[in-house]
Motif scaffolding. Structure first.
Motif, PDB file in Angstrom:
ATOM      1  N   PRO A   1       0.881  -1.207  -0.062  1.00  0.00           N
ATOM      2  CA  PRO A   1      -0.079   0.027   0.286  1.00  0.00           C
ATOM      3  C   PRO A   1       0.843   1.259  -0.089  1.00  0.00           C
ATOM      4  N   GLU A   2       0.480   2.364  -0.446  1.00  0.00           N
ATOM      5  CA  GLU A   2       1.201   3.664  -0.628  1.00  0.00           C
ATOM      6  C   GLU A   2       1.501   4.127   0.728  1.00  0.00           C
ATOM      7  N   ASN A   3       2.687   4.463   1.016  1.00  0.00           N
ATOM      8  CA  ASN A   3       3.048   5.162   2.232  1.00  0.00           C
ATOM      9  C   ASN A   3       3.381   6.714   2.216  1.00  0.00           C
ATOM     10  N   PRO A   4       2.436   7.467   2.664  1.00  0.00           N
ATOM     11  CA  PRO A   4       2.681   8.838   2.856  1.00  0.00           C
ATOM     12  C   PRO A   4       4.033   9.228   3.697  1.00  0.00           C
ATOM     13  N   ASN A   5       4.500   8.283   4.599  1.00  0.00           N
ATOM     14  CA  ASN A   5       5.795   8.798   5.372  1.00  0.00           C
ATOM     15  C   ASN A   5       6.947   8.232   4.747  1.00  0.00           C
ATOM     16  N   LYS A   6       6.787   7.790   3.462  1.00  0.00           N
ATOM     17  CA  LYS A   6       8.384   7.267   2.621  1.00  0.00           C
ATOM     18  C   LYS A   6       8.586   8.635   2.132  1.00  0.00           C
ATOM     19  N   GLN A   7       9.821   8.914   2.377  1.00  0.00           N
ATOM     20  CA  GLN A   7      10.553  10.202   1.926  1.00  0.00           C
ATOM     21  C   GLN A   7      11.822  10.002   1.173  1.00  0.00           C
ATOM     22  N   ALA A   8      12.262  10.638   0.356  1.00  0.00           N
ATOM     23  CA  ALA A   8      13.783  10.499  -0.172  1.00  0.00           C
ATOM     24  C   ALA A   8      14.835  10.386   0.888  1.00  0.00           C
ATOM     25  N   ALA A   9      14.574  11.219   2.056  1.00  0.00           N
ATOM     26  CA  ALA A   9      15.652  11.147   3.295  1.00  0.00           C
ATOM     27  C   ALA A   9      14.710  11.164   4.391  1.00  0.00           C
ATOM     28  N   LEU A  10      15.271  10.633   5.538  1.00  0.00           N
ATOM     29  CA  LEU A  10      14.625  10.586   6.750  1.00  0.00           C
ATOM     30  C   LEU A  10      14.523  11.804   7.229  1.00  0.00           C
ATOM     31  N   THR A  11      13.157  12.168   7.731  1.00  0.00           N
ATOM     32  CA  THR A  11      12.837  13.474   8.415  1.00  0.00           C
ATOM     33  C   THR A  11      13.418  13.348  10.032  1.00  0.00           C
ATOM     34  N   GLU A  12      13.461  14.680  10.611  1.00  0.00           N
ATOM     35  CA  GLU A  12      14.016  14.559  11.761  1.00  0.00           C
ATOM     36  C   GLU A  12      13.343  13.457  12.775  1.00  0.00           C
ATOM     37  N   ALA A  13      11.802  13.487  12.613  1.00  0.00           N
ATOM     38  CA  ALA A  13      10.943  12.873  13.564  1.00  0.00           C
ATOM     39  C   ALA A  13      11.357  11.198  13.062  1.00  0.00           C
ATOM     40  N   GLN A  14      11.517  10.908  11.908  1.00  0.00           N
ATOM     41  CA  GLN A  14      11.786   9.601  11.349  1.00  0.00           C
ATOM     42  C   GLN A  14      13.436   8.869  11.885  1.00  0.00           C
ATOM     43  N   ALA A  15      14.290  10.103  12.092  1.00  0.00           N
ATOM     44  CA  ALA A  15      15.702   9.447  12.397  1.00  0.00           C
ATOM     45  C   ALA A  15      15.637   9.526  13.959  1.00  0.00           C
ATOM     46  N   ARG A  16      14.560  10.135  14.806  1.00  0.00           N
ATOM     47  CA  ARG A  16      14.646   9.854  15.991  1.00  0.00           C
ATOM     48  C   ARG A  16      13.733   8.499  16.345  1.00  0.00           C
ATOM     49  N   GLY A  17      13.027   8.105  15.326  1.00  0.00           N
ATOM     50  CA  GLY A  17      12.215   6.733  15.293  1.00  0.00           C
ATOM     51  C   GLY A  17      13.196   5.438  15.161  1.00  0.00           C
ATOM     52  N   GLN A  18      14.104   5.713  14.157  1.00  0.00           N
ATOM     53  CA  GLN A  18      15.135   4.842  13.910  1.00  0.00           C
ATOM     54  C   GLN A  18      15.959   4.635  14.964  1.00  0.00           C
ATOM     55  N   ALA A  19      16.676   5.661  15.652  1.00  0.00           N
ATOM     56  CA  ALA A  19      17.332   5.491  16.949  1.00  0.00           C
ATOM     57  C   ALA A  19      16.692   4.713  17.991  1.00  0.00           C
ATOM     58  N   ALA A  20      15.504   4.843  18.247  1.00  0.00           N
ATOM     59  CA  ALA A  20      14.603   4.387  19.116  1.00  0.00           C
ATOM     60  C   ALA A  20      14.273   2.774  18.546  1.00  0.00           C
ATOM     61  N   TYR A  21      14.100   2.621  17.379  1.00  0.00           N
ATOM     62  CA  TYR A  21      13.922   1.328  16.953  1.00  0.00           C
ATOM     63  C   TYR A  21      15.377   0.371  17.312  1.00  0.00           C
ATOM     64  N   VAL A  22      16.247   1.045  17.019  1.00  0.00           N
ATOM     65  CA  VAL A  22      17.631   0.425  17.178  1.00  0.00           C
ATOM     66  C   VAL A  22      17.857  -0.066  18.832  1.00  0.00           C
ATOM     67  N   LYS A  23      17.715   0.934  19.676  1.00  0.00           N
ATOM     68  CA  LYS A  23      17.919   1.192  20.788  1.00  0.00           C
ATOM     69  C   LYS A  23      17.181   0.271  21.824  1.00  0.00           C
ATOM     70  N   ALA A  24      15.768  -0.235  21.395  1.00  0.00           N
ATOM     71  CA  ALA A  24      14.945  -1.362  21.908  1.00  0.00           C
ATOM     72  C   ALA A  24      15.286  -2.534  21.415  1.00  0.00           C
ATOM     73  N   GLU A  25      16.158  -2.532  20.286  1.00  0.00           N
ATOM     74  CA  GLU A  25      16.597  -3.999  19.765  1.00  0.00           C
ATOM     75  C   GLU A  25      15.417  -4.657  19.014  1.00  0.00           C
ATOM     76  N   CYS A  26      14.465  -3.651  18.649  1.00  0.00           N
ATOM     77  CA  CYS A  26      13.515  -4.193  17.656  1.00  0.00           C
ATOM     78  C   CYS A  26      14.125  -4.970  16.330  1.00  0.00           C
ATOM     79  N   ASN A  27      15.249  -4.341  15.763  1.00  0.00           N
ATOM     80  CA  ASN A  27      15.795  -4.861  14.766  1.00  0.00           C
ATOM     81  C   ASN A  27      16.734  -6.223  14.948  1.00  0.00           C
ATOM     82  N   THR A  28      16.699  -6.828  16.179  1.00  0.00           N
ATOM     83  CA  THR A  28      17.170  -7.969  16.469  1.00  0.00           C
ATOM     84  C   THR A  28      16.243  -9.072  15.895  1.00  0.00           C
ATOM     85  N   CYS A  29      15.216  -9.068  15.836  1.00  0.00           N
ATOM     86  CA  CYS A  29      14.139  -9.892  15.139  1.00  0.00           C
ATOM     87  C   CYS A  29      13.583  -9.417  13.794  1.00  0.00           C
TER      88      CYS A  29
END
Length: 621
Positions: free
Chosen positions: A564-592
């Motif tokens: 499905p179309e994703n309005p959040n998908k940008q050419a580069a990460l926004t500031e909020a998305q960068a914070r989300g990416q850091a939180a995702y890694v810190k919480a070890e979501c990327n482990t699974c």
């Protein structure tokens, strides 16, 4: 002046004036309701008629065109290429044609007499609803999400002459269809809804602001008997979802919404290979855990918009409808075939005839049109007390054994003719009545071929038909009549949490998920092979008899579908998305949830306390 519901109930109980089903020559129309009805039921879904009913416009999603048909000759004149994945078409008072393109995030504008698009209007993501104001000066467009945010939908107003945007306002959660109640007010459906399922949103058309926030009482009315009780002790409860269309009566004081009623309470059945897991327990004893239906809504300028629906909880627990004197159609429609009527599943489009007496509901998954009274349940032509439904008739619009993907209907202004579009077949069925009075039978009177070719691979064409087929014995039992699309709406999720015997689980989206390379499959990862998974789901849960060739065809179709179309998908990460990416890694979501498909393809325990393991789902989409 509009008549009150009480007056209408008394006057309309036995009338069959000038309708497609009744056969009387003259339709009686009411004041400004005439203009309103013309705008609402001359178009629904993929079909729309010109203002003089001489031209029919059919949107073909696969080919990305609008076919223009001469209704007198029953033949196509020409095609107009539009945007990607067009879905909805409507016509303005000056015969300008507007086409909503889901893939292009746009509305194509075709001026009267022109054979090409003259302009493209930029919309939100997944534009799926359109309506033109009664004076023809404004086009309203509803999109599933805003252009850059998927937390809410979008409503836009455009000047039909200049095509300038008047406003763009956030609106609800995944809105889908829109219908005008008056010059100042519209009703917008939610497609899936959230905690209590889908509801309706009243919109102030002058400002684009919502006038309510899911307060029409749909959920409370259908679950009235359970109000205030312990959820664990409830015999049954239901949510509305899949609200694809809304149409308003000629008088403007009643609206009808297509829906699917989904079981909310815990199911006690276990899978079996005889009738399937979903073969009983539906509302009003009509069948499965997901049942086609209608939400009736009383509306008007001087009254709050409120749902007029049956208490499906009492209906399901007692096996009888406790509201037989209601002056609205039954909330649940027969999803299981009877001796007198075929099954109905997957409502996709709807129309009300010019008298306001009859509803025509197009059903994509059973390829038919259900016809029922709009203001009564019994009479010399229908017998709710005996049959449990008020169906006047059901007209098949497909070839035997072939799901047609019916998703559009348009009625002529005299109510004597209807057209239905078969999206998978690329053809139009013309409907008319054979004789007058209570013996009238609606039949297919013409088959209009558009000469369009399939754009999908041959296997995917067959696979799509199977995915949306609720009639085939390959796909479900005679006691069930569900398709894959009944729960996986459009191949996506339905936003619903099911209370199966092994726990509560949500319907996952299937399109764009690369199911063949993200095994194991199912919530508990029982299946390492996709064909084993499909066999279990279709044969044991749905009661079908799925053949290997059909399995491969269904996979072929799923593999052609994009995320499905994703309005959040940008050419580069926004500031909020960068914070989300850091939180995702810190919480070890990327482990699974790792790798390209965001899954390690393993079974993992969900907590240290509960060692039960679940398959790591892909987070794609």
């Amino acid at each position: 002046m509009f008549k009150t519901n009480a007056m209408l109930k008394t006057k309309r109980s036995w009338l069959k004036r000038g309708m497609l089903v009744g056969g009387v020559a003259t339709a009686m129309l009411f004041g400004c309701g005439n203009n309103q009805q013309v705008k609402n039921s001359s178009s629904s879904g993929s079909l729309a008629l010109s203002n003089d009913d001489t031209m029919l416009y059919a949107v073909d999603t696969d080919n990305g065109v609008v076919s223009v048909v001469d209704t007198k000759a029953n033949s196509k004149l020409y095609d107009v290429p539009v945007g990607t994945r067009p879905m909805k078409v409507t016509v303005g008072s000056d015969d300008t044609v507007f086409v909503a393109n889901r893939g292009s995030r746009s509305v194509s504008v075709i001026r009267k007499g022109e054979r090409q698009v003259s302009a493209e209007l930029s919309t939100g993501v997944d534009p799926t609803g359109m309506a033109v104001s009664f004076d023809g000066k404004t086009l309203y467009v509803v999109s599933a999400t805003a252009k850059d945010n998927n937390e809410y939908g979008l409503i836009q107003a455009f000047d039909t002459a200049t095509l300038e945007e008047k406003y763009a306002k956030p609106l609800g959660y995944e809105p889908r269809a829109i219908a005008l109640v008056s010059n100042d007010k519209a009703l917008v459906t939610e497609f899936k809804g959230q905690e209590k399922g889908a509801d309706l949103i009243e919109v102030d058309l002058k400002t684009g602001e919502p006038m309510n926030a899911g307060t029409t009482g749909i959920y409370e009315n259908v679950n009235f008997s359970n109000a205030g009780t312990n959820p664990g002790s409830r015999p049954a409860s239901f949510q509305s979802r899949g609200q694809t269309e809304v149409v308003v009566s000629p008088q403007g004081n009643r609206a009808y919404v297509t829906t699917i009623w989904a079981r909310e309470d815990n199911l006690t059945q276990t899978p079996n290979s005889i009738t399937g897991y979903y073969s009983a327990g539906g509302p009003c004893s009509v069948g499965s855990v997901a049942t086609a239906g209608i939400v009736t809504v009383d509306t008007g300028d001087n009254a709050p918009t409120r749902a007029a629906t049956d208490d499906l909880t009492a209906c399901a627990s007692s096996g009888t409808n406790t509201n037989t004197e209601a002056n609205f159609p039954p909330t649940a429609i027969g999803s299981v075939a009877t001796n007198t009527m075929p099954a109905i599943q997957g409502p996709s489009a709807m129309a009300v005839d010019p008298t306001g007496e009859w509803i025509f509901m197009v059903n994509k998954e059973t390829s038919n049109v259900a016809i029922m009274p709009a203001w009564r349940r019994n009479g010399n032509d229908v017998d709710f007390n005996t049959t449990g439904n008020s169906l006047r008739g059901v007209v098949a619009v497909n070839q035997p054994g072939m799901t047609s993907g019916a998703d559009g209907i348009a009625l002529t202004k005299d109510g004597r003719t209807a057209f239905v579009y078969n999206q998978f077949d690329h053809n139009i069925k013309r409907l008319g009545n054979s004789v007058g009075g209570s013996s009238s039978v609606v039949t297919v009177t013409a088959d209009i071929q558009l000469g369009l070719s399939d754009t999908l691979p041959a296997a995917a064409v067959l696979g799509r038909r199977a995915f949306f087929d609720a009639e085939s014995k390959q796909m479900s039992s005679e006691q069930t009549h569900v398709s894959c699309a009944t729960c996986h709406l459009e191949g996506r999720d339905d936003g619903h949490v099911w209370g199966f015997t092994h726990g509560q689980v949500q319907t996952p989206s299937l399109v764009g998920r690369k199911t063949e390379v993200t095994t194991p499959m199912h919530w508990r990862g029982e299946f390492d092979d996709v064909t084993e998974f499909l066999t279990h789901t279709v044969n044991e849960r749905m009661g079908g008899r799925l053949q290997p060739a059909t399995q491969q065809n269904m996979l072929a179709w799923l593999n052609t579908q994009e995320l499905p179309e994703n309005p959040n998908k940008q050419a580069a990460l926004t500031e909020a998305q960068a914070r989300g990416q850091a939180a995702y890694v810190k919480a070890e979501c990327n482990t699974c949830h790792s790798g390209e498909n965001l899954t390690d393809r393993k079974m993992n325990a969900v907590s240290a306390i509960n060692s039960e393991a679940f398959d790591t789902p892909s987070l794609r989409g």
